[in-house]
Scaffold this motif. Structure first.
Motif, PDB file in Angstrom:
ATOM      1  N   ALA A 115      -1.241  -8.572  -6.451  1.00  0.00           N
ATOM      2  CA  ALA A 115      -2.004  -7.307  -6.425  1.00  0.00           C
ATOM      3  C   ALA A 115      -1.294  -6.259  -5.576  1.00  0.00           C
ATOM      4  O   ALA A 115      -1.544  -5.062  -5.701  1.00  0.00           O
ATOM      5  N   ALA A 116      -0.408  -6.725  -4.695  1.00  0.00           N
ATOM      6  CA  ALA A 116       0.339  -5.820  -3.818  1.00  0.00           C
ATOM      7  C   ALA A 116       1.787  -5.715  -4.298  1.00  0.00           C
ATOM      8  O   ALA A 116       2.735  -5.787  -3.494  1.00  0.00           O
ATOM      9  N   ILE A 122       3.198 -11.106   1.898  1.00  0.00           N
ATOM     10  CA  ILE A 122       1.797 -11.545   1.744  1.00  0.00           C
ATOM     11  C   ILE A 122       1.736 -13.010   1.323  1.00  0.00           C
ATOM     12  O   ILE A 122       0.872 -13.757   1.761  1.00  0.00           O
ATOM     13  N   LYS A 123       2.688 -13.413   0.499  1.00  0.00           N
ATOM     14  CA  LYS A 123       2.701 -14.801   0.029  1.00  0.00           C
ATOM     15  C   LYS A 123       3.116 -15.755   1.151  1.00  0.00           C
ATOM     16  O   LYS A 123       2.641 -16.875   1.231  1.00  0.00           O
ATOM     17  N   LYS A 124       3.987 -15.280   2.031  1.00  0.00           N
ATOM     18  CA  LYS A 124       4.577 -16.176   3.033  1.00  0.00           C
ATOM     19  C   LYS A 124       3.800 -16.231   4.349  1.00  0.00           C
ATOM     20  O   LYS A 124       3.933 -17.190   5.107  1.00  0.00           O
ATOM     21  N   GLY A 176       0.264  -0.746   2.610  1.00  0.00           N
ATOM     22  CA  GLY A 176      -0.651   0.171   1.931  1.00  0.00           C
ATOM     23  C   GLY A 176      -0.490   0.158   0.427  1.00  0.00           C
ATOM     24  O   GLY A 176      -1.314   0.723  -0.294  1.00  0.00           O
ATOM     25  N   ALA A 177       0.584  -0.494  -0.069  1.00  0.00           N
ATOM     26  CA  ALA A 177       0.875  -0.474  -1.515  1.00  0.00           C
ATOM     27  C   ALA A 177       0.237  -1.672  -2.197  1.00  0.00           C
ATOM     28  O   ALA A 177       0.757  -2.789  -2.125  1.00  0.00           O
ATOM     29  N   TYR A 197      -6.047  -1.519   3.890  1.00  0.00           N
ATOM     30  CA  TYR A 197      -4.784  -1.944   4.494  1.00  0.00           C
ATOM     31  C   TYR A 197      -4.705  -3.458   4.434  1.00  0.00           C
ATOM     32  O   TYR A 197      -5.726  -4.132   4.655  1.00  0.00           O
ATOM     33  N   LEU A 198      -3.505  -3.978   4.198  1.00  0.00           N
ATOM     34  CA  LEU A 198      -3.242  -5.411   4.310  1.00  0.00           C
ATOM     35  C   LEU A 198      -2.273  -5.616   5.466  1.00  0.00           C
ATOM     36  O   LEU A 198      -1.288  -4.869   5.577  1.00  0.00           O
TER      37      LEU A 198
END
Ligand SMILES: Cc1cc2nc3c(=O)[nH]c(=O)nc-3n(C[C@H](O)[C@H](O)[C@H](O)COP(=O)(O)O)c2cc1C
Length: 204
Positions: A115-116, A122-124, A176-177, A197-198
């Motif tokens: 999704a990002a 994010i995966k790690k 933010g993406a 935000y992530l």
């Protein structure tokens, strides 16, 4: 180990208030880091970072980060994938209780990464913070200007988390993406909550 008070609620360890890293050192050391060791995060480090972002610090319910009109439009989630003694799931941080409420079971990091725009951080990362906001809590009082205030507040809270992470020897990047509708679906967010935000957290 943290007590599990119900199958869906996890009481977090109390945050500490006497870390040894100065604010100046944390500021000097903060850098966006996007790859992490394959090491789990401790629940006490997670607890500390959640508290730094949105923890309650006074009996009246004021928090670590400022909020326009003390209206607190932010909701904070953790996408947990590799945390000692915490099953992989998406949890909502409950500020008043300093606890986690399980929202979506299982490891959702790969989906969230897709999704990002496939961002691998994010995966790690063993855990990712997901900052969301209910704009209406602030716009009800401040009108359209409230939207600006909400975005400022997300910045305050996320920066707290980044500096706290550094003080614990951990690294972060703010992201933010991403596609809002996909993130909303993955985290099963209520209609009024908008993802902002992530923030992946891990050790470099
Ligand atoms: C609003 C905002 C959105 C950002 N979005 C992303 C992102 O989607 N992916 C990413 O890898 N970095 C993202 N960043 C991090 C910036 O790339 C990073 O802050 C910049 O390169 C400066 O590096 P530094 O953070 O180490 O000082 C974002 C930063 C901000 C402030």
């Amino acid at each position: 180990m943290s007590p599990v008070t119900s199958p869906h609620t996890i009481q977090l360890p109390e945050p500490g208030f006497a870390g040894e890293v100065s604010v100046e050192h944390a500021l000097q050391m903060r850098r966006s880091v996007r790859s992490y060791k394959n090491e789990p995060l401790s629940i006490s480090d997670l607890s500390q970072i959640l508290w730094s972002a949105q923890g309650i610090t006074t009996p009246r319910g004021f928090r670590t980060a400022p909020s326009a009109g003390a209206l607190y439009p932010l909701e904070l989630y953790v996408v947990a994938g590799n945390i000692i003694n915490l099953p992989s799931a998406i949890y909502r941080y409950r500020t008043a209780e300093h606890s986690l409420l399980k929202i979506v079971p299982g490891d959702r990091r790969s989906e969230l990464s897709r999704a990002a725009l496939q961002q691998s951080a994010i995966k790690k990362a063993p855990a990712i913070l997901l900052f969301c906001a209910v704009y209406e809590r602030t716009t009800e009082k401040y009108g359209q200007r409230g939207i600006r205030y909400v975005h400022m507040e997300v910045g305050h809270a996320a920066q707290n988390a980044c500096l706290q992470a550094i003080a614990l020897g951990l690294n972060t990047v703010v992201i933010g993406a991403f596609r809002d509708t996909e993130v909303k679906k993955i985290a099963d967010l209520p209609a009024e909550e908008q993802p902002q935000y992530l923030v992946p957290i891990g050790r470099q």
